[in-house]
Write a protein that holds these residues in place. Structure first.
Motif, PDB file in Angstrom:
ATOM      1  N   LEU A  57      -6.720  -5.113   5.087  1.00 53.50           N
ATOM      2  CA  LEU A  57      -7.415  -6.378   4.840  1.00 53.50           C
ATOM      3  C   LEU A  57      -7.214  -6.835   3.398  1.00 53.50           C
ATOM      4  CD1 LEU A  57     -10.764  -5.870   6.791  1.00 53.50           C
ATOM      5  CD2 LEU A  57      -8.818  -7.310   7.423  1.00 53.50           C
ATOM      6  N   GLU A  58      -7.302  -5.911   2.454  1.00 56.11           N
ATOM      7  CA  GLU A  58      -7.074  -6.266   1.054  1.00 56.11           C
ATOM      8  C   GLU A  58      -5.621  -6.681   0.841  1.00 56.11           C
ATOM      9  OE1 GLU A  58      -7.540  -7.062  -2.900  1.00 56.11           O
ATOM     10  OE2 GLU A  58      -9.064  -6.772  -1.343  1.00 56.11           O
ATOM     11  N   ARG A  71      -7.881   0.181   7.690  1.00 51.00           N
ATOM     12  CA  ARG A  71      -8.302  -1.196   7.938  1.00 51.00           C
ATOM     13  C   ARG A  71      -8.692  -1.878   6.644  1.00 51.00           C
ATOM     14  NH1 ARG A  71     -10.201  -4.952  11.485  1.00 51.00           N
ATOM     15  NH2 ARG A  71     -12.055  -6.098  10.865  1.00 51.00           N
ATOM     16  N   ALA A  72      -9.472  -1.176   5.809  1.00 51.05           N
ATOM     17  CA  ALA A  72      -9.872  -1.757   4.529  1.00 51.05           C
ATOM     18  C   ALA A  72      -8.654  -2.034   3.650  1.00 51.05           C
ATOM     19  CB  ALA A  72     -10.845  -0.816   3.812  1.00 51.05           C
ATOM     20  N   GLY A  73      -7.695  -1.098   3.641  1.00 48.97           N
ATOM     21  CA  GLY A  73      -6.490  -1.312   2.850  1.00 48.97           C
ATOM     22  C   GLY A  73      -5.662  -2.469   3.351  1.00 48.97           C
ATOM     23  N   GLU A 106     -11.362  -6.943  17.846  1.00 48.86           N
ATOM     24  CA  GLU A 106     -11.022  -8.154  17.103  1.00 48.86           C
ATOM     25  C   GLU A 106     -10.857  -9.352  18.034  1.00 48.86           C
ATOM     26  OE1 GLU A 106      -8.170  -7.826  13.864  1.00 48.86           O
ATOM     27  OE2 GLU A 106      -8.344  -5.649  13.958  1.00 48.86           O
ATOM     28  N   THR A 166       0.834  -1.187   0.000  1.00 45.74           N
ATOM     29  CA  THR A 166       0.000   0.000   0.000  1.00 45.74           C
ATOM     30  C   THR A 166       0.878   1.250   0.000  1.00 45.74           C
ATOM     31  OG1 THR A 166      -0.113   0.018   2.416  1.00 45.74           O
ATOM     32  CG2 THR A 166      -1.815  -1.210   1.244  1.00 45.74           C
ATOM     33  N   GLN A 209      -3.650  -8.002   3.061  1.00 49.23           N
ATOM     34  CA  GLN A 209      -3.435  -9.301   3.696  1.00 49.23           C
ATOM     35  C   GLN A 209      -3.970 -10.449   2.842  1.00 49.23           C
ATOM     36  OE1 GLN A 209      -5.109  -8.928   7.628  1.00 49.23           O
ATOM     37  NE2 GLN A 209      -3.570  -7.443   8.287  1.00 49.23           N
ATOM     38  N   ARG A 210      -5.074 -10.222   2.146  1.00 46.19           N
ATOM     39  CA  ARG A 210      -5.583 -11.258   1.238  1.00 46.19           C
ATOM     40  C   ARG A 210      -4.597 -11.526   0.110  1.00 46.19           C
ATOM     41  NH1 ARG A 210     -10.847  -9.091   2.570  1.00 46.19           N
ATOM     42  NH2 ARG A 210     -10.577  -7.399   1.080  1.00 46.19           N
ATOM     43  N   SER A 238     -11.060   3.469   9.320  1.00 42.53           N
ATOM     44  CA  SER A 238     -11.792   2.640   8.357  1.00 42.53           C
ATOM     45  C   SER A 238     -10.987   2.419   7.080  1.00 42.53           C
ATOM     46  CB  SER A 238     -13.137   3.291   8.022  1.00 42.53           C
ATOM     47  OG  SER A 238     -13.942   3.413   9.178  1.00 42.53           O
ATOM     48  N   SER A 239     -10.368   3.477   6.566  1.00 39.54           N
ATOM     49  CA  SER A 239      -9.650   3.348   5.309  1.00 39.54           C
ATOM     50  C   SER A 239      -8.397   2.489   5.462  1.00 39.54           C
ATOM     51  CB  SER A 239      -9.272   4.736   4.769  1.00 39.54           C
ATOM     52  OG  SER A 239      -8.378   5.397   5.645  1.00 39.54           O
TER      53      SER A 239
END
Length: 503
Positions: free
Chosen positions: A366-367, A362-364, A431, A345, A369-370, A359-360
């Protein structure tokens, strides 16, 4: 489906009607918009092997000279490998399983044939090569028992240059060699042709660039395949190579422009060429022939320079427009593209988190990490899996482990799962509560939660048992011990008294 249309063209007194088909996709058109778009066609090997050496050299040059690239590659390797991808034996025999895990942990410390780092360091080195060279090779090196290794096996890391990309030939047995890799008649890899030394090293010329044929079972070829039939890896920086180079030059030019604009400089024109305007540092008259006074008339600008000009001389500078407030936005947009090519990122590459919120980010993450988990699976399949099986085979043959029924082939006793490095919680409190609820509801097991943290459940349970035994022996009661306290920190005895009606 193409749609037939009719176009009318009038020439003089005649009317011409011409029908044409509209392309089913915009990319099929051949009009003005795509007139200069002439992409090359062919297999991935035909497209990538031709200038692969040049692409590698340029990508490596960017890693050496561009701090963003170096930081992004460090972040990429740290997130994919971290403290290491560790095996967890699935042998049915408990004693054998613990022995395999412990022995492999000991061997991982001495696995590097160069003796510089451990096995996890070799994995990180391989991952670091993906953006710049696209691939890396490992070669098994079998050692003597007198070398006093836990298992007489080591792994040698080799750069991609060790396998020549310009070696192509058809063999008499019906096989073929493509880019230094030998295939049999049905397309299976059977050998790698490797230089004895790095082709650009000082010893290569002395050895005449000799290559040796190494069987496939002694070599690990790590690279992310992009298309079916791909033979060699392609650097991840290739799509943004020119963009990165241009951005580096642009930033350098902007830096020089700012530096020049910040200099306080005076220009003096002498009305009479023979008139002495200044004295030198010694209090005497300025003499251009004097060694101490030479260089005053230089054209290079320095802060506080007083530049002398002769009669009739003038000086003019270009006045490029200031980029103003667009500089930061432009740089961020380009760095976003570069980070995407490497696989990290923007904030991981630059350390800039000034414009993100919870939020941003975290979303970044998570993507990311996938995507990282997908790359970790590739590391396991191409590096960890063959190392584990060759390690077990060598350990059995050397007598380091006893595994009845093992004759060089895989069996149930050699099965293994791999524990990936875990990522820190973004929001630990929420979490952890979510993981606890999932376990209590039966949606997850403790083993799954612990594995996501990059740990092994057997080791965690053993550590908890040791901690409990130590606490009990010393008579401690900790509010973190669920055997003796509630979630709110009260002792179990106090809770029972309240429930029984006693005060």
């Amino acid at each position: 489906m193409a749609v037939a249309r009719t176009r009318t063209r009038i020439k003089g007194t005649k009317v011409y009607l011409r029908s044409y088909n509209e392309p089913a996709y915009d990319g099929q058109s051949t009009g003005r918009r795509v007139r200069n778009w002439m992409p090359q066609s062919g297999s991935i090997n035909r497209l990538s092997l031709g200038n692969l050496r040049t692409v590698r050299s340029r990508c490596r040059d960017l890693e050496r000279k561009v701090p963003w690239i170096a930081a992004a590659i460090d972040s990429y390797a740290a997130n994919l490998i971290g403290a290491g991808i560790r095996p967890n034996s699935q042998a049915h025999d408990d004693a054998l399983r613990k022995h395999l895990n412990l022995l492999f942990s000991d061997w991982a410390e001495e696995a590097d044939a160069d003796g510089i780092q451990d096995l996890h360091g070799l994995m990180a080195m391989a991952v670091r090569c993906i953006p710049t060279t696209g691939e890396m090779f490992f070669r098994f090196r079998y050692r003597r028992m007198s070398d006093n290794l836990s298992v007489p096996l080591q792994v040698q890391a080799l750069e991609a240059d060790h396998v020549p990309i310009d070696m192509h030939k058809t063999l008499p047995n019906g096989g073929k060699i493509i880019a230094g890799i030998e295939f049999d008649q049905i397309g299976r890899r059977v050998a790698y042709h490797m230089y004895r030394e790095h082709p650009d090293d000082v010893l290569t010329r002395a050895l005449g660039g000799q290559t040796v044929r190494v069987p496939t079972n002694e070599v690990i070829h790590f690279f992310p395949p992009l298309r079916p039939g791909q033979v060699r890896g392609v650097p991840g920086l290739a799509p943004v190579m020119l963009r990165t180079r241009d951005l580096l030059e642009y930033e350098d030019a902007e830096l020089v422009r700012k530096k020049t604009a910040a200099m306080f400089t005076a220009f003096v024109t002498k009305p009479d060429p023979d008139e002495d305007v200044f004295t030198d540092d010694d209090g005497g008259q300025f003499d251009p022939e004097d060694e101490d006074d030479r260089g005053v008339g230089t054209t290079a600008l320095e802060p506080g320079t007083i530049q002398l000009l002769d009669v009739g001389e003038d000086i003019q500078f270009s006045t490029p427009a200031d980029v103003g407030g667009n500089y930061e936005a432009f740089m961020k947009m380009q760095l976003h593209a570069i980070a995407s090519a490497i696989g990290v990122t923007y904030d991981q590459m630059t350390g800039d988190v000034s414009e993100v919120n919870f939020s941003s980010i975290r979303a970044g993450l998570l993507e990311f990490q996938r995507r990282a988990r997908q790359k970790q699976r590739l590391v396991v399949h191409q590096i960890c899996r063959p190392i584990w099986h060759e390690w077990i085979r060598t350990a059995v043959l050397s007598g380091a482990i006893k595994m009845p029924g093992f004759v060089g082939a895989r069996n149930d006793q050699s099965r293994v799962t791999w524990v990936f490095p875990g990522w820190r919680y973004v929001n630990p409190k929420d979490e952890v509560e979510a993981a606890k609820a999932a376990v209590r509801a039966g949606f997850m097991s403790r083993a799954e939660v612990i594995a996501e943290l990059g740990k092994d459940i057997e080791q965690v349970d053993e550590q908890i048992a040791k901690d409990n035994a130590s606490i009990d022996a010393k008579g401690f009661i900790l509010d973190s011990d669920p055997r003796k306290t509630t979630e709110k920190g009260k002792t179990a005895a106090a809770t029972n008294d309240v429930e029984g009606g006693e005060k």
